[in-house]
Scaffold this motif. Sequence first.
Motif, mmCIF file in Angstrom:
data_model
loop_
_atom_site.group_PDB
_atom_site.id
_atom_site.type_symbol
_atom_site.label_atom_id
_atom_site.label_comp_id
_atom_site.label_asym_id
_atom_site.label_seq_id
_atom_site.Cartn_x
_atom_site.Cartn_y
_atom_site.Cartn_z
ATOM 1 N N THR A 1 20.198 1.792 74.423
ATOM 2 C CA THR A 1 20.244 0.587 73.574
ATOM 3 C C THR A 1 21.266 -0.401 74.105
ATOM 4 O O THR A 1 21.255 -1.574 73.748
ATOM 5 C CB THR A 1 20.613 0.908 72.100
ATOM 6 O OG1 THR A 1 21.921 1.450 72.066
ATOM 7 C CG2 THR A 1 19.627 1.855 71.467
ATOM 8 N N ARG A 2 22.168 0.097 74.967
ATOM 9 C CA ARG A 2 23.188 -0.776 75.552
ATOM 10 C C ARG A 2 22.658 -1.561 76.742
ATOM 11 O O ARG A 2 23.396 -2.304 77.374
ATOM 12 C CB ARG A 2 24.397 0.047 75.999
ATOM 13 C CG ARG A 2 25.032 0.811 74.864
ATOM 14 C CD ARG A 2 26.104 1.766 75.374
ATOM 15 N NE ARG A 2 27.176 1.053 76.035
ATOM 16 C CZ ARG A 2 27.497 1.218 77.305
ATOM 17 N NH1 ARG A 2 26.834 2.050 78.063
ATOM 18 N NH2 ARG A 2 28.480 0.534 77.833
ATOM 19 N N GLY A 3 21.382 -1.342 77.062
ATOM 20 C CA GLY A 3 20.837 -2.081 78.196
ATOM 21 C C GLY A 3 20.829 -1.288 79.488
ATOM 22 O O GLY A 3 20.624 -1.821 80.563
ATOM 23 N N GLY B 1 21.965 -7.158 66.455
ATOM 24 C CA GLY B 1 20.950 -6.144 66.716
ATOM 25 C C GLY B 1 19.983 -6.043 65.555
ATOM 26 O O GLY B 1 20.247 -6.542 64.468
ATOM 27 N N THR B 2 18.843 -5.383 65.774
ATOM 28 C CA THR B 2 17.813 -5.236 64.750
ATOM 29 C C THR B 2 17.485 -3.760 64.542
ATOM 30 O O THR B 2 17.310 -3.019 65.506
ATOM 31 C CB THR B 2 16.523 -5.959 65.174
ATOM 32 O OG1 THR B 2 16.844 -7.316 65.480
ATOM 33 C CG2 THR B 2 15.480 -5.914 64.057
ATOM 34 N N ASP C 1 10.811 -4.548 70.157
ATOM 35 C CA ASP C 1 12.003 -5.396 70.337
ATOM 36 C C ASP C 1 13.132 -5.053 69.353
ATOM 37 O O ASP C 1 14.079 -5.818 69.216
ATOM 38 C CB ASP C 1 11.616 -6.864 70.192
ATOM 39 C CG ASP C 1 11.051 -7.156 68.819
ATOM 40 O OD1 ASP C 1 10.515 -6.214 68.195
ATOM 41 O OD2 ASP C 1 11.150 -8.306 68.369
ATOM 42 N N THR C 2 13.046 -3.913 68.670
ATOM 43 C CA THR C 2 14.162 -3.501 67.811
ATOM 44 C C THR C 2 15.070 -2.559 68.597
ATOM 45 O O THR C 2 14.715 -2.088 69.677
ATOM 46 C CB THR C 2 13.649 -2.801 66.537
ATOM 47 O OG1 THR C 2 12.949 -1.620 66.933
ATOM 48 C CG2 THR C 2 12.713 -3.707 65.748
ATOM 49 N N ASP C 3 16.251 -2.283 68.036
ATOM 50 C CA ASP C 3 17.242 -1.493 68.770
ATOM 51 C C ASP C 3 17.324 -0.047 68.295
ATOM 52 O O ASP C 3 17.679 0.848 69.048
ATOM 53 C CB ASP C 3 18.608 -2.161 68.640
ATOM 54 C CG ASP C 3 18.589 -3.552 69.244
ATOM 55 O OD1 ASP C 3 18.482 -3.635 70.482
ATOM 56 O OD2 ASP C 3 18.621 -4.548 68.481
ATOM 57 N N GLN D 1 13.443 3.868 71.556
ATOM 58 C CA GLN D 1 14.744 3.749 70.884
ATOM 59 C C GLN D 1 15.167 5.091 70.267
ATOM 60 O O GLN D 1 14.352 5.975 70.083
ATOM 61 C CB GLN D 1 14.673 2.741 69.726
ATOM 62 C CG GLN D 1 14.341 1.343 70.108
ATOM 63 C CD GLN D 1 12.858 1.089 69.979
ATOM 64 O OE1 GLN D 1 12.038 1.866 70.474
ATOM 65 N NE2 GLN D 1 12.507 0.009 69.321
ATOM 66 N N LEU E 1 24.337 0.454 67.001
ATOM 67 C CA LEU E 1 24.372 -0.963 67.387
ATOM 68 C C LEU E 1 25.722 -1.332 67.995
ATOM 69 O O LEU E 1 25.792 -2.101 68.955
ATOM 70 C CB LEU E 1 24.099 -1.865 66.179
ATOM 71 C CG LEU E 1 22.680 -1.854 65.619
ATOM 72 C CD1 LEU E 1 22.578 -2.872 64.494
ATOM 73 C CD2 LEU E 1 21.652 -2.171 66.711
ATOM 74 N N ARG F 1 26.537 -1.148 71.608
ATOM 75 C CA ARG F 1 26.030 -2.258 72.432
ATOM 76 C C ARG F 1 27.073 -3.362 72.602
ATOM 77 O O ARG F 1 26.815 -4.386 73.204
ATOM 78 C CB ARG F 1 24.772 -2.871 71.817
ATOM 79 C CG ARG F 1 23.648 -1.847 71.664
ATOM 80 C CD ARG F 1 22.481 -2.425 70.899
ATOM 81 N NE ARG F 1 21.896 -3.547 71.574
ATOM 82 C CZ ARG F 1 21.844 -4.784 71.073
ATOM 83 N NH1 ARG F 1 22.358 -5.025 69.885
ATOM 84 N NH2 ARG F 1 21.297 -5.745 71.748
#
Lengths: 209, 209, 209, 209, 209, 209, 209, 209
Positions: free
Chosen positions: A204-206, H75-76, H127-129, H151, H202, H205
């Motif tokens: 999630t950190r890329g 974040g989502t 596109d969610t985290d 995810q 989140l 991140r």
Amino acid sequence: ERTGEPEVVLATGKTPAQCAEAVAALHGGSSPVLVTRADAEHAAAVRGVVPDADYDEAARLVVVPAGEQRAGTPGTVAVATGGTGDLPVARECAGVLGAFGVEVRMVTDVGVTGVHRTLAAARTLTDTDVVVAVAGMEGTLPTVLAGLVSQPVVAVPTSVGYGASFGGVAALLTMLSSCAPGVSVVNIDNGFGAAMVARRILRTRGGAG
Amino acid sequence: ERTGEPEVVLATGKTPAQCAEAVAALHGGSSPVLVTRADAEHAAAVRGVVPDADYDEAARLVVVPAGEQRAGTPGTVAVATGGTGDLPVARECAGVLGAFGVEVRMVTDVGVTGVHRTLAAARTLTDTDVVVAVAGMEGTLPTVLAGLVSQPVVAVPTSVGYGASFGGVAALLTMLSSCAPGVSVVNIDNGFGAAMVARRILRTRGGAG
Amino acid sequence: ERTGEPEVVLATGKTPAQCAEAVAALHGGSSPVLVTRADAEHAAAVRGVVPDADYDEAARLVVVPAGEQRAGTPGTVAVATGGTGDLPVARECAGVLGAFGVEVRMVTDVGVTGVHRTLAAARTLTDTDVVVAVAGMEGTLPTVLAGLVSQPVVAVPTSVGYGASFGGVAALLTMLSSCAPGVSVVNIDNGFGAAMVARRILRTRGGAG
Amino acid sequence: ERTGEPEVVLATGKTPAQCAEAVAALHGGSSPVLVTRADAEHAAAVRGVVPDADYDEAARLVVVPAGEQRAGTPGTVAVATGGTGDLPVARECAGVLGAFGVEVRMVTDVGVTGVHRTLAAARTLTDTDVVVAVAGMEGTLPTVLAGLVSQPVVAVPTSVGYGASFGGVAALLTMLSSCAPGVSVVNIDNGFGAAMVARRILRTRGGAG
Amino acid sequence: ERTGEPEVVLATGKTPAQCAEAVAALHGGSSPVLVTRADAEHAAAVRGVVPDADYDEAARLVVVPAGEQRAGTPGTVAVATGGTGDLPVARECAGVLGAFGVEVRMVTDVGVTGVHRTLAAARTLTDTDVVVAVAGMEGTLPTVLAGLVSQPVVAVPTSVGYGASFGGVAALLTMLSSCAPGVSVVNIDNGFGAAMVARRILRTRGGAG
Amino acid sequence: ERTGEPEVVLATGKTPAQCAEAVAALHGGSSPVLVTRADAEHAAAVRGVVPDADYDEAARLVVVPAGEQRAGTPGTVAVATGGTGDLPVARECAGVLGAFGVEVRMVTDVGVTGVHRTLAAARTLTDTDVVVAVAGMEGTLPTVLAGLVSQPVVAVPTSVGYGASFGGVAALLTMLSSCAPGVSVVNIDNGFGAAMVARRILRTRGGAG
Amino acid sequence: ERTGEPEVVLATGKTPAQCAEAVAALHGGSSPVLVTRADAEHAAAVRGVVPDADYDEAARLVVVPAGEQRAGTPGTVAVATGGTGDLPVARECAGVLGAFGVEVRMVTDVGVTGVHRTLAAARTLTDTDVVVAVAGMEGTLPTVLAGLVSQPVVAVPTSVGYGASFGGVAALLTMLSSCAPGVSVVNIDNGFGAAMVARRILRTRGGAG
Amino acid sequence: ERTGEPEVVLATGKTPAQCAEAVAALHGGSSPVLVTRADAEHAAAVRGVVPDADYDEAARLVVVPAGEQRAGTPGTVAVATGGTGDLPVARECAGVLGAFGVEVRMVTDVGVTGVHRTLAAARTLTDTDVVVAVAGMEGTLPTVLAGLVSQPVVAVPTSVGYGASFGGVAALLTMLSSCAPGVSVVNIDNGFGAAMVARRILRTRGGAG
Ligand SMILES: Nc1ncnc2c1ncn2[C@@H]1O[C@H](COP(=O)(O)O)[C@@H](O)[C@H]1O
Ligand SMILES: Nc1ncnc2c1ncn2[C@@H]1O[C@H](COP(=O)(O)O)[C@@H](O)[C@H]1O
Ligand SMILES: Nc1ncnc2c1ncn2[C@@H]1O[C@H](COP(=O)(O)O)[C@@H](O)[C@H]1O
Ligand SMILES: Nc1ncnc2c1ncn2[C@@H]1O[C@H](COP(=O)(O)O)[C@@H](O)[C@H]1O
Ligand SMILES: [Mg+2]
Ligand SMILES: [Mg+2]
Ligand SMILES: [Mg+2]
Ligand SMILES: [Mg+2]
Ligand SMILES: [Mg+2]
Ligand SMILES: [Mg+2]
Ligand SMILES: [Mg+2]
Ligand SMILES: [Mg+2]
């Protein structure tokens, strides 16, 4: 594979030949192949097929590297254990993370009956990204750690203990009932599963992973 | 009574009249009479019979003093709770000890998710003789305290919590599985029982009790 | 160590070499070192490192005396068993107490199905300070003893039994549900834990410990 | 009916009208009709149909006598209880036996935490034919009684208790695990069932029943 | 012994030498001595001490006759089994009854999935005094038999089965929940206990026993 | 909907308004809409939206017919119950089958404690296609029926009972452990689910359904 | 046999000789004889008696063909598994169906963690009559399949897994709790039982079998 | 607070006044104050103290905003539910996340019995985290989703269901036993806990949190 996961064979209930056959069919692709719960015979059979497979006997884990090497998932995962009896599960977790190039920091024997050691350990974890806390018996380590750090804590109950430990159930219930924020739980003795959760969190950190 | 114990009536499943009748038959002797799990109606009925009976609604405890006053049992018992939800059980314990003239020190809301508060609490307990540790949910408080103090720790699981707490079972198993030395356990929500254990421990010191 | 406890190694799940290594690292200090659940191979490996370690095969207990000898904890602990099948657990308890110089009085085979023997046994316990009651199957011994003596009773359920004994669960629930005052409970088969509780109780009397 | 058993209606989950209707269809024959677990409304509805039906509110039992009166089953059944909370179940048992003309001797509040009272009670039972022992919480009474008397002991666990009593499960397991000879067990709170067993035992003596 | 019971040694968890030693101390009196759960080594060791001891390998039962021979307990006990897998438990029951001179009638393999065989079996039991019904898996045999006969039915759940049988728990719960009158239950696989109950029932008939 | 199933709303935990809203959104299509576990308020609210909805209070079932009427599924399902307490579950099953035009034959109160009634009932079932057997307490009815008939037997445990019935668990385990061939099991009290299974079985016969 | 079922011997707990003896008594009639849970020794002993008996080691199943050959039951049963570890149970099911001449289509390794494979598999099942879904660990396969196909789904939980799988309990509860219509469940690892259910369903179609 | 967590009051077992008092003491700082499991009376009492507190009755959640406003955690989080009965838990999760300024995407009623809806839902989540998957009954949703997305999946079992759902235990075991990678689990009905885990993820991140 859309979710980028490894191929995994659970050796329990399979013969060495069946494991070797499964590995033969799966390896050489873009993911590592793992054999969990593997004893020495399973490992030997797999090595007959893929000689450079790595085997950690304590962790009961065989790792067959991916055919095409990828960049490791960036980030650091701390793997902390309550007692030395929890080490095999912690090593399974660390070994799986290692197979994906994730950096692991092991912090062993910091169970809460010596809570000053737990606190000292927590202070060394501030620069990690995820904490995996492995504990048997009463399973309190994740609860206390989660009150001391701000990362996600992945709790792994182990079957270490006897009597009212009920093969890991006491630790499992402790971890689920915990009122400490940020703790989530995987199955008893499931070091593999904790590694998979930790790796997804790192991504999630890329991360590339 | 050879073992010097109080007369106790468990109000659960009894009508107020039955409780009052039982107390009428038992009070006036050399032991206090206790009614546990008493609601307001039970208490009122008992007071109809013994007007100076004391009632702690939170603790659901009625105390009828002994007819002949004895010297209190010397010594101090610390009663520590993990969260505010554990207070009723802690107060039942404290109320029973008080009925025997035992000094009680309450230390509330020192659960291990804020472990620095737990440590601070432990430092204030060094001059007590017995520690009663009351905790629900995951029930870790006794384990951590027992690693910090040198007294006997009587652990009381409470039914506070939900889901995998299973009405106190998670806390009970945690306390039984604890690898911390010096912890013994009583029934879920049994503040009364913990008081009885603590008082017997005090009497090993030569107390009059 | 602030709480003055022994170093203890749980042999279950460890190799003889791992136990020996752990003992080598721990012994020679001011506390005895104990290895519990040790079979003959564990014991032999430990003796390879510390030749004067004592091994009780029935109790599965290795005791490595403290480097510097201390005065024993004053006081007497009675260890009573329901049946002969409970002896290994009782001996683990007695062996651990012995390692701290505590006097132990064993009273075996006084289970409540022959309640007159239980009563006779209770009469011999009046001059002890703590009673440890060890019982399997239905686990009633502590309940009956606690009604006959005035000391604290530490109850140890054992896994002796079959069927609805559920490996000690029936005895455990009996002991927790007991309405006899002064009973607290440790884990199934945990003779070690009962000894640690008994020793802490003795120390509340002002013992050196 | 070949086995000579009563007609029984379990009121739980039935409306008063349904109970009354069932009784109307069943009564008047050669067996009594029983309604168990009946509250006051159930009883009133049944009495609307059969005015001379007997209702014991504590036992929650309605007894509708047989149409044709038979000689009672000869013999005496002792019904002993551990605590006063067990009385409703004991009365259900006694009421059912009474419906068949069996002589009942009630011996209440002789639980084993006051074991001298248990022993005194056992001495009064020598001339009875069957002992029904009713006990909640830890449920030890049948075990101790069976070691003191030579009759068959029918054990009835009750749901009295809390926490680790688990609604009668602790008492049930105690009774099943008992190593005392001559104990058999019926369902939790099943005073009715114990009466049926006791009556069949009496009939092996040649009773008319 | 006031209640006239046999001396019994549970071999589980004892060495052959320990069993032999126990038997040596107990035999020669007015009661038979039994060793239950004895394997061939236990039996051989006991025979080294008492050469005329009888051993039934299937039942895992050693019977050492009483020193002074007594008249047998008059009466007949039927021992019925659901399947052939239940035979070892049934034989333990029969062997114990035989040690007291009780007549036994074995009726095997009459489980309720072939309910016409169950009915035929029930018709052959009318002249017996007690029925012991042994059944594993779903454990229905006692329920159906109790609806067909008028004797007391002692139900023995066995651990035969797998999965949701949970080692005899399914059969145990079936037997406890049974709405058939006259059924009482002993522990899982406890053929010995059923025999002890049956013998006490026979003695209510005025037998010498 | 590819599998041709009804729309179903579980009323438990929903307000009457929420149920009505759900039904409003779902009805009028080619399938009936069902509301299970509906009390009178739920039913009234639904009827506010669809006035011709049918409500069976005992079954707690609301049936809203399909908008476009289809031919019923051909075949007959027998629904047998052990006791009258099992009727609500049996009626839920029958009501759901009725909503699909399946013919139902109810056979009530044929539990195995009166096994001759069970046999008589079995003889009346030979011309049905599927047998649904509903039973609480010890739950034996499906086992015995499956030995007497040759159709598939769908077993429905009910929560009728107390104590060791554990809210239907005893019956559930009985049914799962059954060694009778042809029995499969649905959830406790799940009359709806049994109907869905029975209907799919009928459709294997080529029914329109 | 009225219900046309096979003779079945459960090898667990029986010696090879006992199995062979049972088969010798049962074979040669109009039904096949099956030995389930048979290891190699059991199989060898049976073949000593009936040389043409077939043995599938993975399935642990011995099939002794019927003496007089009958037409097979018409229809096709799909047997789907979640993972390769579930294969032995699936093969037991297939082997039993084969013994009755039922056509079987095996679809392996289509567990829901790779749900696109599950969907692909479901598309190949449209022309079968019954679906047996075999799954361990979390046991989701039957739920998902039942939402995709319109046949009856017989769910078989397996004991594959560890920790919170509790030997198949997790999968069992999943299958029972499933809100998918048309799913019924047999015992853990009971491939035999699923085959018996499937065959009865086929016979509702008018098959000879 | 070192770990930056909210202040949380669990309303269960507290009076409205106690909740209001706790909130009065805690609010106004740098963290929001939450009251979970709050009914309308709890909410009203809290609003008496902090009028701008927000109350979501379905979620039973009171949110008191932080005194000093902080930037939300970037974040989502997707919150997906199996059925409409799971909505209250999902809303508790969403409400807690909202209190920290986290963006939430709710995706309801996508349980796996309609697996095509589950697949469609999964496609909207790319596109969610973090994915929180809330499901009761058999609790399969997280397993299937984790095979479709990459995810971390935080699984929340709910107590929706009956019978073998055992108040959420079936769903809990399903989620723990899942062989899908990347799933970790929180307590039954613990939407709050899932939010806390998601927020910590989140923050790995680099969010401000
Ligand atoms: N819904 C909830 N689930 C889990 N833990 C909670 C919940 N609500 C509050 N808590 C925690 O429970 C503890 C509060 O306990 P108490 O002091 O009894 O109010 C705190 O640690 C809270 O973070
Ligand atoms: N198979 C058995 N089932 C139940 N209790 C037994 C059995 N065999 C022996 N016992 C009892 O177990 C106790 C013996 O325990 P122990 O002193 O450990 O040998 C005695 O009370 C015996 O009556
Ligand atoms: N694998 C199996 N699963 C369930 N029941 C079985 C199995 N194998 C045999 N049986 C049944 O178990 C009973 C045999 O029990 P027994 O007489 O002890 O061999 C018969 O009713 C068989 O139909
Ligand atoms: N140690 C493990 N814990 C949990 N799941 C595992 C483990 N090892 C393998 N698996 C999973 O189990 C499945 C393999 O099942 P099988 O096809 O029987 O080998 C795959 O979904 C693996 O991802
Ligand atoms: Mg630990
Ligand atoms: Mg706490
Ligand atoms: Mg005992
Ligand atoms: Mg009692
Ligand atoms: Mg049977
Ligand atoms: Mg029934
Ligand atoms: Mg699967
Ligand atoms: Mg769902």
